[in-house]
Design a protein around this motif. Structure first.
Motif, PDB file in Angstrom:
ATOM      1  N   ALA A  59     -16.167   7.662 -16.551  1.00  0.00           N
ATOM      2  CA  ALA A  59     -15.983   6.865 -17.773  1.00  0.00           C
ATOM      3  C   ALA A  59     -16.164   7.808 -18.947  1.00  0.00           C
ATOM      4  O   ALA A  59     -17.217   8.447 -19.089  1.00  0.00           O
ATOM      5  CB  ALA A  59     -16.998   5.730 -17.823  1.00  0.00           C
ATOM      6  N   TYR A  77     -11.092   5.637 -17.840  1.00  0.00           N
ATOM      7  CA  TYR A  77     -11.556   6.216 -16.575  1.00  0.00           C
ATOM      8  C   TYR A  77     -10.636   7.380 -16.208  1.00  0.00           C
ATOM      9  O   TYR A  77      -9.454   7.177 -15.924  1.00  0.00           O
ATOM     10  CB  TYR A  77     -11.521   5.181 -15.457  1.00  0.00           C
ATOM     11  CG  TYR A  77     -12.450   3.999 -15.656  1.00  0.00           C
ATOM     12  CD1 TYR A  77     -13.829   4.159 -15.652  1.00  0.00           C
ATOM     13  CD2 TYR A  77     -11.941   2.707 -15.802  1.00  0.00           C
ATOM     14  CE1 TYR A  77     -14.681   3.070 -15.817  1.00  0.00           C
ATOM     15  CE2 TYR A  77     -12.779   1.616 -15.953  1.00  0.00           C
ATOM     16  CZ  TYR A  77     -14.152   1.799 -15.964  1.00  0.00           C
ATOM     17  OH  TYR A  77     -14.990   0.719 -16.116  1.00  0.00           O
ATOM     18  N   LEU A  98     -19.558   8.334  -9.324  1.00  0.00           N
ATOM     19  CA  LEU A  98     -19.351   7.656 -10.593  1.00  0.00           C
ATOM     20  C   LEU A  98     -20.091   8.405 -11.684  1.00  0.00           C
ATOM     21  O   LEU A  98     -21.302   8.629 -11.570  1.00  0.00           O
ATOM     22  CB  LEU A  98     -19.863   6.212 -10.508  1.00  0.00           C
ATOM     23  CG  LEU A  98     -19.264   5.345  -9.391  1.00  0.00           C
ATOM     24  CD1 LEU A  98     -20.059   4.057  -9.235  1.00  0.00           C
ATOM     25  CD2 LEU A  98     -17.800   5.050  -9.666  1.00  0.00           C
ATOM     26  N   ASN A 100     -20.868   8.886 -15.912  1.00  0.00           N
ATOM     27  CA  ASN A 100     -20.840   8.251 -17.231  1.00  0.00           C
ATOM     28  C   ASN A 100     -20.940   9.307 -18.324  1.00  0.00           C
ATOM     29  O   ASN A 100     -22.003   9.882 -18.558  1.00  0.00           O
ATOM     30  CB  ASN A 100     -21.990   7.245 -17.362  1.00  0.00           C
ATOM     31  CG  ASN A 100     -21.985   6.545 -18.718  1.00  0.00           C
ATOM     32  OD1 ASN A 100     -21.052   6.700 -19.512  1.00  0.00           O
ATOM     33  ND2 ASN A 100     -23.025   5.781 -18.994  1.00  0.00           N
ATOM     34  N   THR A 106     -23.318   2.055 -18.780  1.00  0.00           N
ATOM     35  CA  THR A 106     -22.184   1.269 -18.304  1.00  0.00           C
ATOM     36  C   THR A 106     -22.372   1.005 -16.814  1.00  0.00           C
ATOM     37  O   THR A 106     -23.317   1.521 -16.187  1.00  0.00           O
ATOM     38  CB  THR A 106     -20.843   1.989 -18.576  1.00  0.00           C
ATOM     39  OG1 THR A 106     -19.758   1.082 -18.349  1.00  0.00           O
ATOM     40  CG2 THR A 106     -20.659   3.213 -17.678  1.00  0.00           C
ATOM     41  N   THR A 107     -21.492   0.200 -16.241  1.00  0.00           N
ATOM     42  CA  THR A 107     -21.432   0.036 -14.790  1.00  0.00           C
ATOM     43  C   THR A 107     -19.963   0.104 -14.381  1.00  0.00           C
ATOM     44  O   THR A 107     -19.066   0.047 -15.221  1.00  0.00           O
ATOM     45  CB  THR A 107     -22.035  -1.301 -14.302  1.00  0.00           C
ATOM     46  OG1 THR A 107     -21.085  -2.357 -14.510  1.00  0.00           O
ATOM     47  CG2 THR A 107     -23.339  -1.641 -15.003  1.00  0.00           C
ATOM     48  N   PHE A 108     -19.735   0.233 -13.075  1.00  0.00           N
ATOM     49  CA  PHE A 108     -18.380   0.342 -12.540  1.00  0.00           C
ATOM     50  C   PHE A 108     -18.187  -0.810 -11.552  1.00  0.00           C
ATOM     51  O   PHE A 108     -18.588  -0.712 -10.387  1.00  0.00           O
ATOM     52  CB  PHE A 108     -18.194   1.681 -11.826  1.00  0.00           C
ATOM     53  CG  PHE A 108     -18.317   2.892 -12.716  1.00  0.00           C
ATOM     54  CD1 PHE A 108     -17.201   3.638 -13.061  1.00  0.00           C
ATOM     55  CD2 PHE A 108     -19.564   3.307 -13.197  1.00  0.00           C
ATOM     56  CE1 PHE A 108     -17.310   4.774 -13.873  1.00  0.00           C
ATOM     57  CE2 PHE A 108     -19.684   4.440 -13.995  1.00  0.00           C
ATOM     58  CZ  PHE A 108     -18.560   5.169 -14.343  1.00  0.00           C
ATOM     59  N   TRP A 110     -16.045  -3.217  -9.196  1.00  0.00           N
ATOM     60  CA  TRP A 110     -14.814  -3.263  -8.415  1.00  0.00           C
ATOM     61  C   TRP A 110     -14.369  -4.717  -8.295  1.00  0.00           C
ATOM     62  O   TRP A 110     -14.726  -5.409  -7.337  1.00  0.00           O
ATOM     63  CB  TRP A 110     -15.040  -2.654  -7.041  1.00  0.00           C
ATOM     64  CG  TRP A 110     -15.458  -1.221  -7.079  1.00  0.00           C
ATOM     65  CD1 TRP A 110     -16.744  -0.752  -7.160  1.00  0.00           C
ATOM     66  CD2 TRP A 110     -14.606  -0.074  -7.044  1.00  0.00           C
ATOM     67  NE1 TRP A 110     -16.742   0.621  -7.182  1.00  0.00           N
ATOM     68  CE2 TRP A 110     -15.438   1.059  -7.104  1.00  0.00           C
ATOM     69  CE3 TRP A 110     -13.220   0.090  -6.965  1.00  0.00           C
ATOM     70  CZ2 TRP A 110     -14.926   2.358  -7.094  1.00  0.00           C
ATOM     71  CZ3 TRP A 110     -12.718   1.383  -6.948  1.00  0.00           C
ATOM     72  CH2 TRP A 110     -13.562   2.495  -7.010  1.00  0.00           C
ATOM     73  N   GLY A 122     -21.088  -3.040  -8.299  1.00  0.00           N
ATOM     74  CA  GLY A 122     -21.074  -2.502  -9.659  1.00  0.00           C
ATOM     75  C   GLY A 122     -21.334  -3.497 -10.753  1.00  0.00           C
ATOM     76  O   GLY A 122     -20.890  -3.312 -11.882  1.00  0.00           O
ATOM     77  N   ILE A 149     -10.831  -2.092 -11.760  1.00  0.00           N
ATOM     78  CA  ILE A 149     -12.195  -1.663 -12.017  1.00  0.00           C
ATOM     79  C   ILE A 149     -12.450  -1.795 -13.509  1.00  0.00           C
ATOM     80  O   ILE A 149     -11.584  -1.476 -14.335  1.00  0.00           O
ATOM     81  CB  ILE A 149     -12.426  -0.215 -11.515  1.00  0.00           C
ATOM     82  CG1 ILE A 149     -13.890   0.188 -11.674  1.00  0.00           C
ATOM     83  CG2 ILE A 149     -11.485   0.776 -12.163  1.00  0.00           C
ATOM     84  CD1 ILE A 149     -14.236   1.501 -10.973  1.00  0.00           C
ATOM     85  N   HIS A 150     -13.604  -2.345 -13.849  1.00  0.00           N
ATOM     86  CA  HIS A 150     -13.976  -2.495 -15.258  1.00  0.00           C
ATOM     87  C   HIS A 150     -15.494  -2.501 -15.369  1.00  0.00           C
ATOM     88  O   HIS A 150     -16.196  -2.686 -14.371  1.00  0.00           O
ATOM     89  CB  HIS A 150     -13.352  -3.758 -15.870  1.00  0.00           C
ATOM     90  CG  HIS A 150     -13.854  -5.060 -15.323  1.00  0.00           C
ATOM     91  ND1 HIS A 150     -15.065  -5.616 -15.677  1.00  0.00           N
ATOM     92  CD2 HIS A 150     -13.293  -5.944 -14.457  1.00  0.00           C
ATOM     93  CE1 HIS A 150     -15.235  -6.772 -15.058  1.00  0.00           C
ATOM     94  NE2 HIS A 150     -14.176  -6.998 -14.299  1.00  0.00           N
ATOM     95  N   PRO A 151     -16.031  -2.302 -16.567  1.00  0.00           N
ATOM     96  CA  PRO A 151     -17.485  -2.277 -16.745  1.00  0.00           C
ATOM     97  C   PRO A 151     -18.064  -3.689 -16.662  1.00  0.00           C
ATOM     98  O   PRO A 151     -17.366  -4.677 -16.871  1.00  0.00           O
ATOM     99  CB  PRO A 151     -17.660  -1.694 -18.147  1.00  0.00           C
ATOM    100  CG  PRO A 151     -16.396  -2.062 -18.864  1.00  0.00           C
ATOM    101  CD  PRO A 151     -15.307  -2.046 -17.826  1.00  0.00           C
TER     102      PRO A 151
END
Length: 487
Positions: A59, A77, A98, A100, A106-108, A110, A122, A149-151
């Motif tokens: 990220a 990403y 992963l 950052n 943040t987080t990832f 799925w 995530g 994939i998003h935060p």
């Protein structure tokens, strides 16, 4: 082949479309030249060792030329905006590093993957801090589908997506590969990530545009491109459409009323193809469709619209004739039998603005709201108590599983809802019954996918448990997630 019905309907209840909301921001045309549609590159593995594949997903901050003039500061990403497309195959074991490089936690997440929670999934319990990293691994055991994939950091999911964090995840398998679908990525198989943004001196200003009921932007972006054009070089084109917006509903159709065929929804291939001239997607829903341009000649232009606004163009070039026909039956959905003796689980989405609640509560990261045994198939009634007059559609999403839509207010689901899904739009005053089964242990979120509603607290947690193997979890508080004591 029998004559197939063509649906000319958005299906959802028109009185609660987002365009009736008092804070609705209509899309506007941008006075700028057309641009080639951005097709994100496919992410390359770091290495492959037999059935083990290694990826690094970073990220990062960047700058992207979106409007004429100054570049826009964006997040992405492995890219300045959105992200490289992550291609996964059923049965392969993935190791993902992963990273950052953002200035905040943040987080990832799925979205759509059937993986253990809360860490691999995530959600907010899997933070990656600035300058830090996290390693996860999983064996993919689900059918071909389009995920993303998003935060997912509370309460900043919406702003981080607004800044640009969203990437397509393409899952493949051997069964889907036998079907006569276009699958040459970037040529006849393309992601179509739909978002809307406003700019202030060419920059994003989430605070200025913020709306507690869901932030909307003035301009339509497809894969981060305004006024995008895709050069068509094959008669048939497959679009993997994702509503990646914070709030906006996309009501899609073509300027020439061109027919298209939906072949898949969130969780993969539909049992039968569904012919449409209109398609509506609520936040986070996906639809794979095939366009056949056999009635077009080189030089023709077909425009994709949302409501009355053009959002991208297909410019027809030279192509070889293709008489491929889709079979009437695409796949068999082996619906799990509902586990006898269990009550129907009822979950209620209520309110609007800052009064949104899930089952009358606000989200608490350290509270488990429900438990469901792995392998059980349980009926859930997902209720939207908004009034039809002035209410809204709430898209309901569950982590850690794909579900089947059984009914809407006791009636048949929409014609394109007969496959696996993880997100379903629920009309005001409606009860959607779904069949839910978890196959992996974990603590998972379920929530409204209007991102500002999620951040406001319209979210809850379920533990999928194995009675034969106890799993213990350290559930972070929101303060601990954002301000780690040992950092």
């Amino acid at each position: 082949m029998s004559e197939t019905k063509v649906y000319n309907d958005y299906f959802f209840d028109e009185p609660v479309f987002d365009l009736h909301d008092g804070g609705y921001v209509p899309l506007e045309k941008v006075d700028m030249p057309d641009h080639p549609l951005n097709i994100p590159a496919a992410l390359k593995p770091d290495r492959v060792e037999g059935n083990d594949v290694y990826y690094t997903i970073t990220a990062q901050e960047g700058e992207t030329q979106i409007l004429p003039g100054a570049k826009t500061k964006t997040w992405g990403y492995n890219a300045s905006l959105l992200g490289q497309t992550i291609v996964l195959k059923q049965g392969v074991h993935y190791h993902v590093h992963l990273v950052n490089e953002l200035p905040e936690v943040t987080t990832f997440h799925w979205h759509g993957l059937n993986v253990t929670g809360p860490i691999v999934d995530g959600g907010p319990h899997a933070p990656v801090y600035p300058g830090g990293s996290r390693d996860i691994d999983f064996t993919l055991d689900q059918p071909a589908q389009t995920d993303w994939i998003h935060p997912h950091p509370c309460p900043n999911t919406a702003r981080q997506v607004w800044n640009g964090l969203a990437a397509a995840v393409v899952v493949t398998d051997d069964e889907e590969a036998k079907l006569p679908f276009p699958r040459n990525y970037g040529v006849d198989d393309i992601p179509v990530i739909l978002q809307d943004r406003s700019y202030h001196d060419n920059q994003l200003d989430y605070k200025k545009d913020y709306d507690v009921d869901g932030t909307l932007g003035k301009y339509a972006l497809v894969n981060g491109t305004i006024n995008g054009v895709f050069d068509v070089t094959t008669q048939r084109v497959r679009l993997r459409i994702l509503n990646g917006s914070d709030r906006r509903e996309w009501r899609l159709h073509f300027d020439d009323n061109h027919e298209f065929t939906q072949i898949a929804s969130d969780g993969g291939t539909l049992p039968e193809p569904v012919k449409l001239t209109k398609l509506m997607l609520t936040c986070a829903e996906r639809a794979e469709v095939i366009l056949d341009f056999g009635d077009k000649k080189p030089g023709d232009v077909v425009t994709l619209m949302s409501d009355d606004m053009p959002i991208m163009k297909f410019k027809i070039g030279q192509y070889a004739p293709d008489d491929t026909k889709l079979p009437e039956h695409l796949t068999t959905i082996n619906a799990p039998k509902v586990t006898p003796g269990l009550p129907v689980t009822r979950t209620v989405m209520s309110g609007m603005d800052d009064q949104v609640r899930l089952d009358g509560k606000l989200f608490d990261m350290q509270r488990i709201d429900r438990r469901q045994k792995i392998g059980d198939t349980v009926l859930w009634d997902v209720v939207n108590t908004n009034e039809m007059d002035g209410g809204m559609i709430h898209p309901f999403h569950m982590h850690g599983c794909q579900f089947l839509v059984i009914s809407r207010n006791g009636k048949e689901p929409y014609p394109n809802e007969h496959g696996w899904k993880d997100t379903v739009g629920v009309n005001a005053g409606e009860t959607v019954r779904i069949a839910v089964q978890f196959t992996k242990f974990g603590v998972y979120m379920y929530h409204c996918h209007i991102l500002e509603h999620e951040d406001t607290g319209m979210m809850a947690q379920i533990e999928a448990y194995d009675p034969d193997h106890e799993h213990k979890y350290h559930l972070l508080s929101m303060d601990e997630m954002n301000h780690p004591k040992n950092k």
